[in-house]
Design an enzyme around this catalytic site. Structure first.
Site, mmCIF file in Angstrom:
data_model
loop_
_atom_site.group_PDB
_atom_site.id
_atom_site.type_symbol
_atom_site.label_atom_id
_atom_site.label_comp_id
_atom_site.label_asym_id
_atom_site.label_seq_id
_atom_site.Cartn_x
_atom_site.Cartn_y
_atom_site.Cartn_z
ATOM 1 N N SER A 1 -6.767 -2.712 13.085
ATOM 2 C CA SER A 1 -6.635 -1.294 12.767
ATOM 3 C C SER A 1 -5.870 -0.607 13.892
ATOM 4 O O SER A 1 -4.739 -0.979 14.191
ATOM 5 C CB SER A 1 -8.015 -0.678 12.522
ATOM 6 O OG SER A 1 -7.911 0.578 11.912
ATOM 7 N N ASP B 1 -6.556 -0.915 0.974
ATOM 8 C CA ASP B 1 -7.001 -0.305 2.228
ATOM 9 C C ASP B 1 -6.577 1.161 2.278
ATOM 10 O O ASP B 1 -5.384 1.462 2.306
ATOM 11 C CB ASP B 1 -6.367 -1.069 3.402
ATOM 12 C CG ASP B 1 -6.901 -0.620 4.756
ATOM 13 O OD1 ASP B 1 -7.541 0.441 4.821
ATOM 14 O OD2 ASP B 1 -6.651 -1.345 5.730
ATOM 15 N N HIS C 1 -9.868 -2.316 3.887
ATOM 16 C CA HIS C 1 -9.783 -2.318 5.346
ATOM 17 C C HIS C 1 -10.688 -3.365 5.979
ATOM 18 O O HIS C 1 -10.344 -3.946 7.005
ATOM 19 C CB HIS C 1 -10.156 -0.925 5.864
ATOM 20 C CG HIS C 1 -9.714 -0.664 7.266
ATOM 21 N ND1 HIS C 1 -8.387 -0.638 7.628
ATOM 22 C CD2 HIS C 1 -10.410 -0.415 8.406
ATOM 23 C CE1 HIS C 1 -8.284 -0.369 8.925
ATOM 24 N NE2 HIS C 1 -9.499 -0.238 9.412
#
Length: 700
Positions: free
Chosen positions: A552, A638, A673
């Site tokens: 991320s 995501d 995600h």
């Protein structure tokens, strides 16, 4: 799609280039891979099969290429998967939490992927009752995740939220535990959180807007159609998120509005849920606060009045505004108060000093404080209040890089701790086989960057050992020096595993975060490089023998350091990386962009912010140079880091890099995600990463 050969038998996909230019502040940026962003991305989040065929074709080609490159490790991946799975107790359960006549807990069954939510009588005069079986609900679904399972105060109902796409759009349902039947109440597009009012008939929940921002709080009465639900609160500022909660006493429903640097709390009496919410203190830019109630007063954790590392204030329930706040626990620079849990007779707070946590307990009767002590050089702590307010038991967890998690119940009156659970490692684990160290790496400006590391005692530290360095460094998130069972497949094969506690997190206080955001963001990247160089200088490894890993915003870190110092790293693993920073921060229509401006800067409004972000944004700084071996992952649905960011980065790398090292890209076409759902499916992704690293380090 055209293809360029990378070896005699394997071909790397090469994305088509289509002219596209971004213009802002007099600057023109060519973006030939902009077409990878689906015009109907919002629809794709909910219905992945709506993805345009040409985009899907490219992503599938990359997945096929990943499979081809890693084909020689398929047996190794199976071995690694079994190792990883072997460290999980398959028939595990949490320590039961008491609430009135019941003990609530979560357990797993052998061979099953999903949690089972249960309860049993507190007096042990009855059998277990299953509230929600995640395995039954997940049957036949490619993706399934439970966000919450919350019982009503009278213990008759449970409200639970599930996501079946990985896009974090949760559907809320209610089950009657007396009959076992599910009610007709079904609410879509929630953020997953739900809070019960005291009447056992009223629920509060948050819903997501078209940009995936939790923006509204609604009130639902059992049995009503969703269309009758009442809007309780709506956040008009596109830079703010909305959350809900309940105070420890159960007296108040809390509505929490916040961005990354400002917060505002509204309260609703839980026994009068139809009342309009009342604000505790009107938001002020840069002022954060959290609220607990205790009798006729509020206890407030806040950074007000320049309390950078936070302090605790008190005020009357009837005079809640900031002008009435009085210090209860004064601000101490360098002592970051992370969280506060209030009980009827006690208060517990979790602090962090120089990267290490500690728990402080206050007895309200005499205001005496004491600390719960720990011994290891590096460790992590967590604490929870449970369901009950009138108790003297604090539950906390402890682990270190070599010590599996232990859960204790702590008697705050007698100062005695009782071990309730120690995580089992079924395949075996001896903490004495490992060395745990805490180092301090000098950065460019003299700041000392903590490093936590672990290695086997029999690993030869001759300056040549392979080393995996993990980093994050954003949003104030500290990386705990806790037990990471997934690291041991590499550590047991001779790797040193290290965590760089870099600026942008709060590992050394809130100032550590402030020094790694906005126009000081580059400290994050330089700190990570400084940590790598210090590990080399201390003889743990060598340049070119380091693998870097982050996900991320930590994936953005991976993109930046691979551009800045590719010579340091033999391999980079970037999970769902936020790498197209400038383009995303310049597009306010994308999910979560306005709320992100306090973290990175607003390049639309400020040319200075634009120029600064452009100077490090990974996609914008790929150049014609040699890069390390790189593994990149993405999730099609995501909503946090959209799939096209890593796709564009990989395409740019393929276009410009001058080496013949591996560059592989895998998109999970049915997840978001967090990657694959289920506790075992996720391990296959970890096994792929470990196999990739063992392959490029020549250890297969």
């Amino acid at each position: 799609m055209s293809r360029s050969p990378v070896s005699e038998n394997t071909f790397a996909p090469k994305a088509q280039q289509k002219p596209h230019v971004h213009e802002l502040h007099g600057d023109r940026r060519e973006d030939p891979y902009a077409w990878l962003r689906a015009d109907n991305w919002q629809e794709v989040m909910r219905q992945p099969d709506k993805l345009a065929p040409d985009i899907r074709d490219y992503l599938e080609q990359e997945n096929g290429y990943c499979k081809a490159v890693m084909a020689d490790t398929e047996d190794l991946q199976k071995v690694l998967f079994e190792e990883l799975k072997g460290r999980i107790k398959e028939d595990d359960s949490s320590v039961p939490s008491p609430d009135g006549p019941w003990l609530y807990y979560v357990r797993y069954e052998e061979g099953q992927q999903h949690p089972i939510f249960c309860r049993k009588p507190r007096d042990n005069q009855g059998s277990e009752e299953v509230l929600l079986d995640g395995n039954e609900k997940a049957e036949g679904k490619d993706f399934f995740q439970i966000a919450s399972c919350s019982h009503s105060p009278d213990h008759r109902y449970v409200a639970y939220s599930v996501d079946e796409k990985g896009s974090e759009y949760y559907t809320l349902r209610i089950k009657d535990l007396t009959t076992g039947a599910e009610l007709d109440d079904v609410i879509d597009s929630t953020s997953g959180s739900v809070v019960w009012a005291a009447d056992n008939q009223t629920l509060f929940y948050t819903v997501l807007d078209d940009n995936h921002r939790p923006s509204k709080v609604l009130r639902h009465y059992l049995g009503d159609d969703e269309s009758l639900d009442v809007l309780v609160y709506e956040e008009s500022d596109p830079g703010f998120f909305v959350g809900i909660g309940k105070s420890e006493s159960g007296k108040f429903i809390q509505i929490l509005a916040h961005d990354h640097q400002t917060s505002e709390v509204h309260l609703i009496p839980a026994d009068n849920p139809a009342l309009k919410p009342s604000v505790v203190s009107v938001r002020e830019p840069g002022i954060e606060y959290e609220v607990s109630d205790h009798g006729d007063r509020l206890l407030i954790l806040t950074n007000a009045n320049d309390a950078v590392d936070f302090k605790v204030c008190e005020t009357s329930l009837t005079k809640a505004g900031r002008e009435n706040w009085k210090d209860l626990i004064a601000h101490k620079p360098g002592v970051l108060i992370l969280t506060l849990i209030v009980f009827k007779d006690f208060m517990a707070r979790l602090e962090r000093v120089e990267g290490l946590p500690k728990i402080i307990v206050t007895h309200f009767a005499d205001n005496q404080e004491h600390e719960i002590a720990f011994d290891e050089e590096a460790y992590s702590l967590g604490m929870s209040g449970g369901y009950e307010f009138d108790t003297r038991t604090l539950r906390f967890s402890y682990s270190s890089p070599s010590t599996p998690a232990r859960v204790f119940d702590y008697d705050m009156e007698n100062r005695e701790r009782t071990l309730r659970k120690e995580d089992e490692i079924p395949s075996g684990h001896n903490p004495d086989d490992y060395s745990v160290r805490r180092l301090l790496a000098p950065s460019h400006d003299g700041a000392l960057v903590p490093i936590s590391l672990i290695h086997r005692k029999d690993t030869e530290l001759d300056g040549k050992a392979p080393l995996l360095l993990y980093g994050y460094g954003s949003y104030g998130n500290a990386i705990p020096a806790g037990f990471m069972r997934n690291s041991f497949s590499l550590v047991d094969r001779g790797f040193v595993y290290a965590i760089a506690h870099i600026r942008g997190g709060t590992d050394k206080g809130y100032g550590w975060y402030l020094d790694g955001k906005m126009d000081r963001k580059k400290n994050t990247f330089i700190d990570f490089i400084a940590a790598a160089e210090h590990l080399i200088a201390e003889g743990y490894t060598a340049a070119g023998q380091i693998a870097a890993h982050g996900g991320s915003a930590g994936g953005m870190l991976m993109g930046v350091v691979s551009n800045m110092r590719p010579d340091l790293f033999k391999a980079i693993v970037a999970d769902v990386p936020f790498v197209d920073v400038l383009t995303t921060m310049c597009d306010e229509t994308l999910p979560l962009t306005p709320p992100e401006w306090p973290e990175w800067g607003n390049p639309i409004a400020s040319k200075a912010a634009y120029d600064y972000i452009k100077s490090y944004s990974p996609v914008d700084n790929v150049t014609a140079q040699d890069y390390p071996n790189i593994l990149v992952t993405a999730g099609l649905t995501d909503p946090r880091v959209t799939y096209w960011e890593p796709a564009k980065w990989v395409a740019r790398l393929r276009e410009l890099k001058t080496d013949s090292n591996h560059l592989i890209f895998k998109t999970n076409m049915s997840a978001g995600h967090g990657g694959a759902s289920g506790r075992f499916e996720r391990l296959k992704e970890v096994a792929l990463m470990d196999a990739f690293l063992l392959k490029v380090f020549g250890l297969v």
